[in-house]
Design a protein around this motif. Structure first.
Motif, short mmCIF file in Angstrom:
data_model
loop_
_atom_site.label_atom_id
_atom_site.label_comp_id
_atom_site.label_asym_id
_atom_site.label_seq_id
_atom_site.Cartn_x
_atom_site.Cartn_y
_atom_site.Cartn_z
N ARG A 137 0.86 -1.19 0.00
CA ARG A 137 0.00 0.00 0.00
C ARG A 137 0.89 1.23 0.00
NH1 ARG A 137 -4.18 0.48 4.67
NH2 ARG A 137 -2.27 0.89 5.81
N CYS A 138 0.47 2.22 -0.74
CA CYS A 138 1.28 3.44 -0.90
C CYS A 138 0.99 4.41 0.25
CB CYS A 138 0.96 4.08 -2.24
SG CYS A 138 1.85 5.61 -2.52
N ASP A 139 2.04 4.86 0.90
CA ASP A 139 1.88 5.83 1.98
C ASP A 139 1.48 7.21 1.46
OD1 ASP A 139 2.43 4.09 4.01
OD2 ASP A 139 4.56 4.58 4.12
N GLU A 140 1.74 7.47 0.18
CA GLU A 140 1.42 8.79 -0.38
C GLU A 140 -0.04 8.88 -0.81
OE1 GLU A 140 3.24 11.58 -0.64
OE2 GLU A 140 4.89 10.61 0.46
N CYS A 141 -0.52 7.88 -1.55
CA CYS A 141 -1.87 7.98 -2.13
C CYS A 141 -2.84 6.93 -1.58
CB CYS A 141 -1.80 7.90 -3.65
SG CYS A 141 -1.39 6.25 -4.28
N ASP A 142 -2.37 6.05 -0.70
CA ASP A 142 -3.20 5.03 -0.04
C ASP A 142 -3.74 3.95 -0.96
OD1 ASP A 142 -2.85 6.12 2.50
OD2 ASP A 142 -4.59 7.46 2.28
N VAL A 190 7.99 1.07 -6.95
CA VAL A 190 7.33 2.37 -6.82
C VAL A 190 5.84 2.19 -7.04
CG1 VAL A 190 9.37 3.68 -7.56
CG2 VAL A 190 7.69 2.93 -9.26
N CYS A 191 5.07 3.12 -6.51
CA CYS A 191 3.61 3.06 -6.61
C CYS A 191 3.17 3.14 -8.07
CB CYS A 191 2.99 4.20 -5.80
SG CYS A 191 1.20 4.29 -5.97
N ALA A 192 2.24 2.25 -8.46
CA ALA A 192 1.75 2.23 -9.83
C ALA A 192 0.81 3.39 -10.12
CB ALA A 192 1.03 0.91 -10.10
N TYR A 193 0.35 4.09 -9.06
CA TYR A 193 -0.62 5.17 -9.24
C TYR A 193 0.03 6.55 -9.20
CZ TYR A 193 -3.89 1.40 -8.54
OH TYR A 193 -4.58 0.23 -8.67
N CYS A 194 1.00 6.74 -8.28
CA CYS A 194 1.57 8.08 -8.13
C CYS A 194 3.10 8.07 -8.23
CB CYS A 194 1.14 8.70 -6.80
SG CYS A 194 1.99 8.02 -5.35
N TRP A 195 3.69 6.92 -8.44
CA TRP A 195 5.13 6.76 -8.63
C TRP A 195 5.94 7.07 -7.37
CZ3 TRP A 195 7.27 5.00 -13.33
CH2 TRP A 195 6.33 4.84 -14.37
#
Ligand SMILES: [Zn+2]
Length: 143
Positions: free
Chosen positions: A37-42, A51-56
């Motif tokens: 789970r991404c700490d930046e965009c959840d 890296v996050c597939a949604y916000c990198w």
């Protein structure tokens, strides 16, 4: 629990032997389903990546999910094309969408193929596959 000479030590299946994927498979041996789970965009992210597939963002942590989801698509294999899988025919390969969002390619077990439809509610269970060591996340119908 870490067994020697397990599937990820053999490097089978491509990607299972990477550092990130190892966390996923080790959790599976404890019958826990974890995703990133991404700490930046959840957003929840799967399969494992850097890296996050949604916000990198480089801000992915592992979290345990409850393993509930729905059948997004599926195919049931009725033809015994390989001796490894012969005892399991017919078996169903499905694209399961977890409630948290990620998709897993998996098997649906403990039911008749005719019981499975697009949208069927499923939950994770852990079992072994032919010619593989260790537990794999699979899914069964949810009551
Ligand atoms: Zn993100």
């Amino acid at each position: 629990m870490t067994k020697n000479n397990t599937y990820y030590d053999k490097g089978l299946g491509g990607g299972r032997n990477t550092l990130d994927a190892r966390r996923f498979w080790e959790a599976a041996q404890e019958e826990r389903l974890i995703v990133q789970r991404c700490d930046e965009c959840d957003e929840y992210v799967f399969p494992p990546q850097d890296v996050c597939a949604y916000c990198w963002a480089d801000a992915l942590d592992w979290v345990e999910v409850d393993g509930e989801g729905r059948i997004h698509s599926f195919s049931t294999i009725h033809v015994d094309i390989h001796s490894t899988w012969g005892d399991r025919v017919p078996y169903t390969v499905a694209f399961v969408e977890l409630d948290e969002g990620p998709f897993l390619v998996t098997n649906v077990v403990d039911c008749e193929p005719d019981d499975i439809e697009i949208g069927t509610a499923v939950e994770v269970t852990f079992g072994e596959l032919p010619a593989e060591d260790g537990l794999f996340p699979q899914f069964r119908l949810r009551e």
